[in-house]
Motif scaffolding. Structure first.
Motif, PDB file in Angstrom:
ATOM      1  N   VAL A 194       0.994  -1.559  -0.535  1.00 57.36           N
ATOM      2  CA  VAL A 194       0.522  -0.073  -0.132  1.00 57.36           C
ATOM      3  C   VAL A 194       1.037   1.048  -0.046  1.00 57.36           C
ATOM      4  O   VAL A 194       0.328   2.405  -1.062  1.00 57.36           O
ATOM      5  N   ASP A 195       1.641   1.083   0.692  1.00 57.31           N
ATOM      6  CA  ASP A 195       3.231   2.244   1.020  1.00 57.31           C
ATOM      7  C   ASP A 195       3.494   2.696  -0.580  1.00 57.31           C
ATOM      8  O   ASP A 195       3.311   3.843  -0.942  1.00 57.31           O
ATOM      9  N   LYS A 196       3.815   1.261  -1.118  1.00 58.73           N
ATOM     10  CA  LYS A 196       4.823   1.861  -2.034  1.00 58.73           C
ATOM     11  C   LYS A 196       3.535   1.772  -3.206  1.00 58.73           C
ATOM     12  O   LYS A 196       4.028   3.184  -4.104  1.00 58.73           O
ATOM     13  N   ARG A 197       2.919   1.731  -3.306  1.00 62.28           N
ATOM     14  CA  ARG A 197       1.612   2.445  -4.577  1.00 62.28           C
ATOM     15  C   ARG A 197       1.769   2.969  -4.062  1.00 62.28           C
ATOM     16  O   ARG A 197       0.743   4.792  -4.824  1.00 62.28           O
ATOM     17  N   TYR A 198       0.845   4.989  -2.845  1.00 58.79           N
ATOM     18  CA  TYR A 198      -0.238   5.237  -3.081  1.00 58.79           C
ATOM     19  C   TYR A 198       0.806   6.492  -2.229  1.00 58.79           C
ATOM     20  O   TYR A 198       0.570   7.681  -2.251  1.00 58.79           O
ATOM     21  N   THR A 199       1.658   5.665  -1.941  1.00 61.13           N
ATOM     22  CA  THR A 199       2.767   7.093  -0.728  1.00 61.13           C
ATOM     23  C   THR A 199       4.342   7.847  -1.618  1.00 61.13           C
ATOM     24  O   THR A 199       4.991   8.286  -0.730  1.00 61.13           O
ATOM     25  N   GLN A 200       4.119   7.047  -2.655  1.00 59.58           N
ATOM     26  CA  GLN A 200       5.119   7.608  -3.316  1.00 59.58           C
ATOM     27  C   GLN A 200       6.897   7.086  -2.106  1.00 59.58           C
ATOM     28  O   GLN A 200       8.277   7.940  -2.485  1.00 59.58           O
ATOM     29  N   GLY A 201       6.749   6.051  -1.513  1.00 60.82           N
ATOM     30  CA  GLY A 201       7.676   5.964  -0.694  1.00 60.82           C
ATOM     31  C   GLY A 201       7.695   6.862   1.043  1.00 60.82           C
ATOM     32  O   GLY A 201       9.587   6.729   0.956  1.00 60.82           O
ATOM     33  N   LEU A 202       6.892   8.005   0.291  1.00 66.63           N
ATOM     34  CA  LEU A 202       7.076   8.218   1.569  1.00 66.63           C
ATOM     35  C   LEU A 202       6.125   8.115   2.985  1.00 66.63           C
ATOM     36  O   LEU A 202       6.571   8.836   4.204  1.00 66.63           O
ATOM     37  N   SER A 203       5.555   6.986   3.160  1.00 68.12           N
ATOM     38  CA  SER A 203       5.342   6.442   3.966  1.00 68.12           C
ATOM     39  C   SER A 203       6.310   5.713   4.823  1.00 68.12           C
ATOM     40  O   SER A 203       7.095   4.595   3.769  1.00 68.12           O
ATOM     41  N   PHE A 204       6.930   5.018   6.100  1.00 68.55           N
ATOM     42  CA  PHE A 204       6.895   3.717   6.061  1.00 68.55           C
ATOM     43  C   PHE A 204       6.831   2.894   7.623  1.00 68.55           C
ATOM     44  O   PHE A 204       6.221   3.839   8.505  1.00 68.55           O
ATOM     45  N   GLN A 205       7.220   2.045   7.365  1.00 66.22           N
ATOM     46  CA  GLN A 205       6.509   1.168   8.419  1.00 66.22           C
ATOM     47  C   GLN A 205       7.533   1.252   9.922  1.00 66.22           C
ATOM     48  O   GLN A 205       8.317   1.725   9.820  1.00 66.22           O
ATOM     49  N   VAL A 206       6.130   1.856  11.142  1.00 62.82           N
ATOM     50  CA  VAL A 206       6.742   2.063  12.648  1.00 62.82           C
ATOM     51  C   VAL A 206       6.275   0.502  13.209  1.00 62.82           C
ATOM     52  O   VAL A 206       5.312   0.331  13.305  1.00 62.82           O
ATOM     53  N   PRO A 207       7.404  -0.350  13.802  1.00 65.72           N
ATOM     54  CA  PRO A 207       7.348  -1.580  14.453  1.00 65.72           C
ATOM     55  C   PRO A 207       6.693  -1.133  15.961  1.00 65.72           C
ATOM     56  O   PRO A 207       6.290  -2.654  16.072  1.00 65.72           O
ATOM     57  N   THR A 208       6.583  -0.765  16.393  1.00 67.34           N
ATOM     58  CA  THR A 208       6.750   0.305  17.879  1.00 67.34           C
ATOM     59  C   THR A 208       5.767   0.890  18.269  1.00 67.34           C
ATOM     60  O   THR A 208       5.404   1.971  17.126  1.00 67.34           O
ATOM     61  N   LEU A 209       5.986   0.897  18.907  1.00 72.69           N
ATOM     62  CA  LEU A 209       5.050   2.524  19.523  1.00 72.69           C
ATOM     63  C   LEU A 209       5.372   2.953  20.405  1.00 72.69           C
ATOM     64  O   LEU A 209       5.220   4.522  20.751  1.00 72.69           O
ATOM     65  N   ILE A 210       6.922   3.241  20.623  1.00 72.16           N
ATOM     66  CA  ILE A 210       7.981   3.701  20.218  1.00 72.16           C
ATOM     67  C   ILE A 210       9.212   4.270  19.164  1.00 72.16           C
ATOM     68  O   ILE A 210       9.726   3.345  18.760  1.00 72.16           O
ATOM     69  N   PRO A 211       9.083   5.584  18.968  1.00 72.09           N
ATOM     70  CA  PRO A 211       8.934   6.102  17.681  1.00 72.09           C
ATOM     71  C   PRO A 211      11.118   5.740  17.513  1.00 72.09           C
ATOM     72  O   PRO A 211      11.332   6.409  18.636  1.00 72.09           O
ATOM     73  N   ALA A 212      11.638   5.376  16.262  1.00 70.38           N
ATOM     74  CA  ALA A 212      12.956   5.595  16.137  1.00 70.38           C
ATOM     75  C   ALA A 212      13.992   7.212  16.809  1.00 70.38           C
ATOM     76  O   ALA A 212      14.267   6.851  17.276  1.00 70.38           O
ATOM     77  N   GLN A 213      12.619   8.099  16.499  1.00 70.30           N
ATOM     78  CA  GLN A 213      13.279   9.229  16.988  1.00 70.30           C
ATOM     79  C   GLN A 213      13.673   9.493  18.310  1.00 70.30           C
ATOM     80  O   GLN A 213      14.707  10.643  18.525  1.00 70.30           O
ATOM     81  N   PHE A 214      12.719   8.689  19.224  1.00 71.00           N
ATOM     82  CA  PHE A 214      13.709   8.652  20.548  1.00 71.00           C
ATOM     83  C   PHE A 214      14.458   7.725  20.893  1.00 71.00           C
ATOM     84  O   PHE A 214      15.097   7.890  22.508  1.00 71.00           O
ATOM     85  N   GLY A 215      15.628   8.153  20.097  1.00 73.02           N
ATOM     86  CA  GLY A 215      16.709   7.063  20.022  1.00 73.02           C
ATOM     87  C   GLY A 215      16.843   5.835  20.917  1.00 73.02           C
ATOM     88  O   GLY A 215      16.010   5.128  20.348  1.00 73.02           O
ATOM     89  N   ASP A 216      17.962   5.882  22.089  1.00 73.75           N
ATOM     90  CA  ASP A 216      17.661   3.923  22.591  1.00 73.75           C
ATOM     91  C   ASP A 216      16.777   3.956  23.392  1.00 73.75           C
ATOM     92  O   ASP A 216      16.629   2.745  23.652  1.00 73.75           O
TER      93      ASP A 216
END
Length: 588
Positions: free
Chosen positions: A361-383
């Protein structure tokens, strides 16, 4: 809800509003990363001249609610239209740590268990009144008094002495909020049961970061506050701009607050206007607006537009699938789980997650600008982010196996419950841009492939205001729903998923979840290594239990008139999760 410098959680934001309802795999993520490297985090720095009008597009397919109070608002659209005036008490650095550069200063004392907030002299409401101690205290009354029906109140506030007693109607005042110089002084001392490790950062959820104009609102009964003219038509703010005109649900016109403490802003006027998501790309190409969010699905249509700067960020947010497994008990002020609810079976929830072909779905509709987040804590929160949790990647074989082993046998086309009774799952999804319907129909087909009879609640996509109403009030026609969070900049999940927070819309409560959430915010968690460990354990637990399945996040891209300067997505240049509008202007 950092759009969340805004508070602790900014309420449900649909996947359609934030981005899409999808999630991609690492390949897509790489594609998105490569795409976004072309973008800056701010407009080119130039000297700004005085004057000019900026038109801002608010992309939504439904009118904004128009609740101009951070204590009472739950809609991201309301927060957006309030941005030019709604400044918070504290500024932060780029890691969201509170500093002394904002309208107020903060001093924490772990031994005394106090937070001292002092408003700077000259910080004034747009009617010229100094922001004072009572304004800070009054915001807590609005949050905690049940007559206001505020959705912002949560159990974290009960770490303040006397807060629970006031909320329960057993006390007329909040004993733990002290005004040492009186109501018209500029200092408030808040007494806590204990300080928490997240309190040094904005968005921590344990104290409020806004004030409410007591002198202006004091004669409005709490039960009429949300509908009052003072909130809906003529709100007061101490930010750089004040409301000049509101066209209900459609537009807000802002003009400079002549009392603004940092000095006169550069612009003469800001007009924020609703525009349909479907016409957003055309609005950008025709330069109808000076600032407009790019719909990622429309990126290819706008990327070559001239005379705009594309400014991008990865927002602190995620989209998710939530399963209703209980009810909110208003009398006990807590979530009560129903072990016999339709979605109480873990294998059923996991199978639904594995059946979603979100990468495609992402590949088709979002030009690759959406991406999976595997957990409820985003990667921006570092460690704090647990990179070992892989998320619910597309796996129909696994989905079928989970259902077979759990006793959801096929009877004709559809699977039945383990007790042999028919199973129909009602899915609530919000209306949005033109691609929202095909995306949702795709997911319905995916669930049908594994024999689950999933139907849209009401037979169609649901209008935004109705969606929020159904989710928040546990409408029996909703078994699962698709939504999103704009997150606080302090990552504690207590205020979204705790037992005593009404924002826990799934209504799941387990001893293990409560234990882990408490450990994340415990005194031991002042030790960073310990806190990281508990964050990792919680993410693994939530992945295993699948009461909430995170799907994706998406790059947030704005098209900004190339003549503008001072527009930035950096945390230190934002307040209340929004642009610090006083510094935006037309370049000389």
């Amino acid at each position: 809800m950092k759009t969340k410098k805004i508070f602790s959680s900014i309420g449900v934001v649909t996947a359609a509003a934030l981005a899409l309802v999808a999630c991609g795999k690492s390949g897509n993520n790489d594609n998105a990363t490569n795409t976004v490297k072309k973008f800056a985090k701010e407009t080119p720095v130039k000297t700004a001249k005085q004057g000019g009008t900026v038109k801002v597009a608010l992309e939504t397919d439904t009118p904004f609610t128009g609740i101009f109070s951070p204590e009472l608002s739950t809609m991201s659209t309301d927060a957006s239209v309030a941005g030019p005036g709604d400044e918070e008490l504290f500024d932060t650095d780029n890691q969201y740590k509170i500093n002394d550069k904002g309208p107020a200063t903060l001093k924490l004392d772990r031994n005394a268990k106090t937070a001292t907030i002092t408003v700077k002299k000259g910080v004034k409401w747009s009617d010229g009144e100094q922001v004072n101690a009572k304004d800070i205290e009054y915001s807590y009354e609005i949050l905690a008094n049940k007559k206001t029906a505020s959705q912002r109140y949560n159990s974290q506030f009960e770490d303040i002495l006397g807060m629970k007693e006031y909320h329960d109607g057993k006390a007329k005042t909040i004993s733990g909020i002290e005004m040492p110089q009186g109501e018209k002084g500029r200092t408030v001392v808040i007494h806590f049961k204990e300080l928490k490790p997240g309190m040094y950062y904005s968005g921590n959820g344990y104290f409020w970061e806004s004030a409410a104009p007591y002198h202006y609102l004091k004669n409005v009964p709490f039960n009429k506050l949300q509908s009052s003219n003072q909130i809906r038509q003529k709100p007061l703010y101490f930010g750089p701009f004040k409301v000049q005109k509101i066209v209900r649900g459609q537009s807000v016109t802002w003009v400079p607050n002549k009392y603004y403490w940092r000095g006169r802003p550069k612009l003469n006027k800001i007009v924020i206007q609703v525009v349909s998501p479907n016409s957003a790309s055309q609005s950008i190409k025709s330069h109808k607006f000076d600032i407009a969010a790019v719909r990622n699905s429309q990126w290819d249509q706008v990327k070559n537009t001239k005379n705009v700067n594309f400014v991008a960020q990865i927002p602190l947010s995620y989209n998710y699938l939530g399963f209703k497994v209980g009810k909110w008990d208003a009398k006990q002020n807590k979530n009560v789980m129903d072990p016999k609810s339709k979605m109480a079976n873990k294998s059923l929830r996991q199978a639904i997650g594995y059946a979603m072909n979100v990468s495609a779905v992402d590949k088709r509709y979002t030009q690759g600008l959406s991406f999976q987040v595997p957990t409820l804590i985003p990667a921006q929160f570092g460690d704090y982010f647990n990179k070992d949790v892989k998320g619910y990647n597309y796996d129909l074989k696994k989905a079928n196996s989970l259902l077979d082993k759990a006793g959801y046998k096929k009877k004709g086309k559809w699977r039945v419950q383990p007790n042999g009774k028919p199973l129909t799952i009602h899915f609530l999804a919000m209306s949005g841009s033109s691609i929202q319907d095909p995306i949702i129909q795709n997911y319905l087909q995916q669930w049908h492939k594994i024999g689950l009879n999933v139907k849209l609640t009401g037979g169609r996509l649901t209008e935004a205001n109705s969606f929020y109403d159904k989710v928040q009030h546990d409408d029996p026609s909703v078994d699962m729903f698709d939504a999103g969070w704009a997150l606080a900049s302090e990552p504690s999940p207590q205020n979204l998923y705790g037992e005593n927070t009404s924002s826990n819309y799934e209504r799941f409560v387990t001893p293990e979840n409560t234990k882990l959430l408490n450990e994340i915010d415990s005194q031991k968690a002042f030790n960073h290594k310990y806190r990281v460990q508990k964050f990792h354990e919680w993410q693994q637990y939530m992945f295993d239990q699948a009461y909430v399945i995170p799907t994706d996040n998406a790059y947030s891209i704005s098209a900004v008139n190339s003549k503008l300067t001072g527009y930035s997505t950096k945390p230190s240049q934002n307040n209340n999760g929004h642009q610090l509008w006083y510094q935006v202007g037309y370049a000389k």
